[in-house]
Motif scaffolding. Structure first.
Motif, PDB file in Angstrom:
ATOM      1  N   HIS A   1      29.147  45.244  36.809  1.00 21.84           N
ATOM      2  CA  HIS A   1      27.702  45.383  37.010  1.00 21.84           C
ATOM      3  C   HIS A   1      27.117  44.181  37.752  1.00 21.84           C
ATOM      4  O   HIS A   1      26.474  44.331  38.794  1.00 21.84           O
ATOM      5  CB  HIS A   1      27.016  45.566  35.654  1.00 21.84           C
ATOM      6  N   TYR A   2      27.318  43.005  37.209  1.00 25.61           N
ATOM      7  CA  TYR A   2      26.726  41.813  37.825  1.00 25.61           C
ATOM      8  C   TYR A   2      27.453  41.399  39.099  1.00 25.61           C
ATOM      9  O   TYR A   2      26.854  40.827  40.006  1.00 25.61           O
ATOM     10  CB  TYR A   2      26.666  40.662  36.820  1.00 25.61           C
ATOM     11  N   GLY A   3      28.741  41.699  39.178  1.00 29.15           N
ATOM     12  CA  GLY A   3      29.481  41.419  40.405  1.00 29.15           C
ATOM     13  C   GLY A   3      28.932  42.212  41.575  1.00 29.15           C
ATOM     14  O   GLY A   3      28.788  41.693  42.687  1.00 29.15           O
ATOM     15  N   ARG A   4      28.610  43.472  41.348  1.00 30.90           N
ATOM     16  CA  ARG A   4      28.006  44.296  42.412  1.00 30.90           C
ATOM     17  C   ARG A   4      26.633  43.769  42.796  1.00 30.90           C
ATOM     18  O   ARG A   4      26.280  43.762  43.974  1.00 30.90           O
ATOM     19  CB  ARG A   4      27.934  45.749  41.971  1.00 30.90           C
ATOM     20  N   ARG A   5      25.870  43.345  41.817  1.00 28.61           N
ATOM     21  CA  ARG A   5      24.550  42.773  42.126  1.00 28.61           C
ATOM     22  C   ARG A   5      24.679  41.514  42.969  1.00 28.61           C
ATOM     23  O   ARG A   5      23.933  41.311  43.920  1.00 28.61           O
ATOM     24  CB  ARG A   5      23.800  42.436  40.835  1.00 28.61           C
ATOM     25  N   ILE A   6      25.620  40.669  42.612  1.00 28.53           N
ATOM     26  CA  ILE A   6      25.839  39.431  43.372  1.00 28.53           C
ATOM     27  C   ILE A   6      26.262  39.769  44.802  1.00 28.53           C
ATOM     28  O   ILE A   6      25.783  39.154  45.757  1.00 28.53           O
ATOM     29  CB  ILE A   6      26.889  38.542  42.673  1.00 28.53           C
ATOM     30  N   ASP A   7      27.150  40.754  44.958  1.00 25.26           N
ATOM     31  CA  ASP A   7      27.584  41.164  46.297  1.00 25.26           C
ATOM     32  C   ASP A   7      26.413  41.675  47.130  1.00 25.26           C
ATOM     33  O   ASP A   7      26.317  41.386  48.323  1.00 25.26           O
ATOM     34  CB  ASP A   7      28.676  42.226  46.212  1.00 25.26           C
ATOM     35  N   GLU A   8      25.509  42.428  46.500  1.00 27.72           N
ATOM     36  CA  GLU A   8      24.332  42.929  47.214  1.00 27.72           C
ATOM     37  C   GLU A   8      23.426  41.778  47.660  1.00 27.72           C
ATOM     38  O   GLU A   8      22.935  41.772  48.789  1.00 27.72           O
ATOM     39  CB  GLU A   8      23.539  43.887  46.319  1.00 27.72           C
ATOM     40  N   VAL A   9      23.213  40.832  46.783  1.00 28.33           N
ATOM     41  CA  VAL A   9      22.355  39.687  47.123  1.00 28.33           C
ATOM     42  C   VAL A   9      22.986  38.867  48.250  1.00 28.33           C
ATOM     43  O   VAL A   9      22.297  38.459  49.192  1.00 28.33           O
ATOM     44  CB  VAL A   9      22.079  38.815  45.875  1.00 28.33           C
ATOM     45  N   LYS A  10      24.283  38.638  48.172  1.00 28.30           N
ATOM     46  CA  LYS A  10      24.968  37.898  49.234  1.00 28.30           C
ATOM     47  C   LYS A  10      24.841  38.621  50.572  1.00 28.30           C
ATOM     48  O   LYS A  10      24.634  37.988  51.613  1.00 28.30           O
ATOM     49  CB  LYS A  10      26.446  37.711  48.900  1.00 28.30           C
TER      50      LYS A  10
ATOM     51  N   MET B   1      32.092  40.822  43.301  1.00 29.96           N
ATOM     52  CA  MET B   1      32.545  41.542  42.137  1.00 29.96           C
ATOM     53  C   MET B   1      34.025  41.238  41.880  1.00 29.96           C
ATOM     54  O   MET B   1      34.440  41.134  40.733  1.00 29.96           O
ATOM     55  CB  MET B   1      32.359  43.042  42.358  1.00 29.96           C
ATOM     56  N   ARG B   2      34.767  41.102  42.949  1.00 29.45           N
ATOM     57  CA  ARG B   2      36.212  40.918  42.817  1.00 29.45           C
ATOM     58  C   ARG B   2      36.554  39.703  41.960  1.00 29.45           C
ATOM     59  O   ARG B   2      37.453  39.754  41.123  1.00 29.45           O
ATOM     60  CB  ARG B   2      36.833  40.792  44.208  1.00 29.45           C
ATOM     61  N   MET B   3      35.825  38.615  42.169  1.00 29.96           N
ATOM     62  CA  MET B   3      36.132  37.374  41.453  1.00 29.96           C
ATOM     63  C   MET B   3      35.878  37.515  39.944  1.00 29.96           C
ATOM     64  O   MET B   3      36.715  37.099  39.133  1.00 29.96           O
ATOM     65  CB  MET B   3      35.286  36.246  42.040  1.00 29.96           C
ATOM     66  N   LEU B   4      34.751  38.110  39.585  1.00 27.13           N
ATOM     67  CA  LEU B   4      34.440  38.278  38.161  1.00 27.13           C
ATOM     68  C   LEU B   4      35.426  39.223  37.480  1.00 27.13           C
ATOM     69  O   LEU B   4      35.917  38.946  36.382  1.00 27.13           O
ATOM     70  CB  LEU B   4      33.015  38.810  37.998  1.00 27.13           C
ATOM     71  N   CYS B   5      35.724  40.342  38.137  1.00 30.40           N
ATOM     72  CA  CYS B   5      36.658  41.305  37.549  1.00 30.40           C
ATOM     73  C   CYS B   5      38.061  40.723  37.443  1.00 30.40           C
ATOM     74  O   CYS B   5      38.746  40.929  36.433  1.00 30.40           O
ATOM     75  CB  CYS B   5      36.674  42.587  38.384  1.00 30.40           C
ATOM     76  N   ALA B   6      38.489  39.993  38.463  1.00 29.69           N
ATOM     77  CA  ALA B   6      39.823  39.389  38.426  1.00 29.69           C
ATOM     78  C   ALA B   6      39.916  38.363  37.292  1.00 29.69           C
ATOM     79  O   ALA B   6      40.946  38.275  36.614  1.00 29.69           O
ATOM     80  CB  ALA B   6      40.149  38.742  39.766  1.00 29.69           C
ATOM     81  N   SER B   7      38.859  37.619  37.059  1.00 28.98           N
ATOM     82  CA  SER B   7      38.849  36.652  35.958  1.00 28.98           C
ATOM     83  C   SER B   7      39.004  37.358  34.609  1.00 28.98           C
ATOM     84  O   SER B   7      39.741  36.902  33.731  1.00 28.98           O
ATOM     85  CB  SER B   7      37.563  35.842  35.969  1.00 28.98           C
ATOM     86  N   THR B   8      38.317  38.481  34.459  1.00 32.91           N
ATOM     87  CA  THR B   8      38.436  39.257  33.222  1.00 32.91           C
ATOM     88  C   THR B   8      39.857  39.784  33.050  1.00 32.91           C
ATOM     89  O   THR B   8      40.433  39.714  31.960  1.00 32.91           O
ATOM     90  CB  THR B   8      37.432  40.427  33.238  1.00 32.91           C
ATOM     91  N   LEU B   9      40.436  40.268  34.135  1.00 33.51           N
ATOM     92  CA  LEU B   9      41.799  40.812  34.062  1.00 33.51           C
ATOM     93  C   LEU B   9      42.829  39.733  33.734  1.00 33.51           C
ATOM     94  O   LEU B   9      43.786  39.989  32.995  1.00 33.51           O
ATOM     95  CB  LEU B   9      42.156  41.509  35.375  1.00 33.51           C
ATOM     96  N   ILE B  10      42.649  38.546  34.263  1.00 29.37           N
ATOM     97  CA  ILE B  10      43.581  37.451  33.940  1.00 29.37           C
ATOM     98  C   ILE B  10      43.446  37.069  32.466  1.00 29.37           C
ATOM     99  O   ILE B  10      44.437  36.798  31.786  1.00 29.37           O
ATOM    100  CB  ILE B  10      43.358  36.237  34.866  1.00 29.37           C
ATOM    101  N   GLY B  11      42.218  37.070  31.962  1.00 31.99           N
ATOM    102  CA  GLY B  11      42.021  36.837  30.528  1.00 31.99           C
ATOM    103  C   GLY B  11      42.730  37.896  29.699  1.00 31.99           C
ATOM    104  O   GLY B  11      43.362  37.588  28.673  1.00 31.99           O
ATOM    105  N   GLU B  12      42.665  39.143  30.145  1.00 32.01           N
ATOM    106  CA  GLU B  12      43.345  40.224  29.436  1.00 32.01           C
ATOM    107  C   GLU B  12      44.857  40.060  29.491  1.00 32.01           C
ATOM    108  O   GLU B  12      45.553  40.425  28.543  1.00 32.01           O
ATOM    109  CB  GLU B  12      42.945  41.569  30.033  1.00 32.01           C
ATOM    110  N   PHE B  13      45.364  39.548  30.593  1.00 29.30           N
ATOM    111  CA  PHE B  13      46.799  39.285  30.715  1.00 29.30           C
ATOM    112  C   PHE B  13      47.272  38.432  29.533  1.00 29.30           C
ATOM    113  O   PHE B  13      48.256  38.749  28.875  1.00 29.30           O
ATOM    114  CB  PHE B  13      47.075  38.574  32.042  1.00 29.30           C
ATOM    115  N   PHE B  14      46.541  37.358  29.257  1.00 30.96           N
ATOM    116  CA  PHE B  14      46.923  36.468  28.160  1.00 30.96           C
ATOM    117  C   PHE B  14      46.720  37.124  26.797  1.00 30.96           C
ATOM    118  O   PHE B  14      47.545  36.967  25.895  1.00 30.96           O
ATOM    119  CB  PHE B  14      46.156  35.145  28.249  1.00 30.96           C
ATOM    120  N   VAL B  15      45.644  37.866  26.640  1.00 28.22           N
ATOM    121  CA  VAL B  15      45.381  38.533  25.362  1.00 28.22           C
ATOM    122  C   VAL B  15      46.470  39.560  25.067  1.00 28.22           C
ATOM    123  O   VAL B  15      46.949  39.663  23.931  1.00 28.22           O
ATOM    124  CB  VAL B  15      43.980  39.193  25.366  1.00 28.22           C
ATOM    125  N   ILE B  16      46.891  40.303  26.084  1.00 27.11           N
ATOM    126  CA  ILE B  16      47.967  41.285  25.883  1.00 27.11           C
ATOM    127  C   ILE B  16      49.258  40.576  25.489  1.00 27.11           C
ATOM    128  O   ILE B  16      49.983  41.029  24.600  1.00 27.11           O
ATOM    129  CB  ILE B  16      48.159  42.144  27.146  1.00 27.11           C
TER     130      ILE B  16
END
Length: 118
Positions: free
Chosen positions: A94-103, A1-16
């Motif tokens: 949502h999907y990050g947690r699912r991926i973590d569970e599968v891993k 989950m961390r990787m997906l959320c961090a990617s979104t946050l970095i995208g937001e950094f640029f948008v802001i």
């Protein structure tokens, strides 16, 4: 989950940051106000990348999403971008947690299949 959320946050950094450039054109706002608010938002988005696995990290991410949508009252296009990033944030969590569970299941299965050394 961390990787997906961090990617979104970095995208937001640029948008802001880009939203700050757009907001500078407004006669109603001073450059100091624009960059203080944008700077805090940008700093928060980067700091949240490291706080995602800590308690409250995801909730702070949701607060940032709400602030991003609310910035639409100053820069109208941010309503659209805020909702888009809110959807990305939801998908990342949502999907990050699912991926973590599968891993975790795969790791447990691989450990169970490996004969004990000894």
């Amino acid at each position: 989950m961390r990787m997906l959320c961090a990617s979104t946050l970095i995208g937001e950094f640029f948008v802001i940051g880009f939203a700050g450039l757009v907001a500078m054109k407004s006669d109603d706002l001073s450059n100091a106000t624009v960059w203080t608010v944008c700077g805090i938002g940008m700093l928060l988005s980067v700091l949240l990348c490291g706080m995602l696995t800590r308690p409250g990290g995801v909730q702070l991410g949701w607060a940032l999403q709400v602030a991003l949508v609310a910035s639409g009252f100053v820069i109208p296009v941010m309503f659209i971008l805020g909702v888009a990033f809110g959807a990305l944030w939801w998908a990342s969590v949502h999907y990050g947690r699912r991926i973590d569970e599968v891993k975790a299941r795969w790791a447990a299965q691989a450990e169970a299949e490996t004969p004990a050394a000894g």
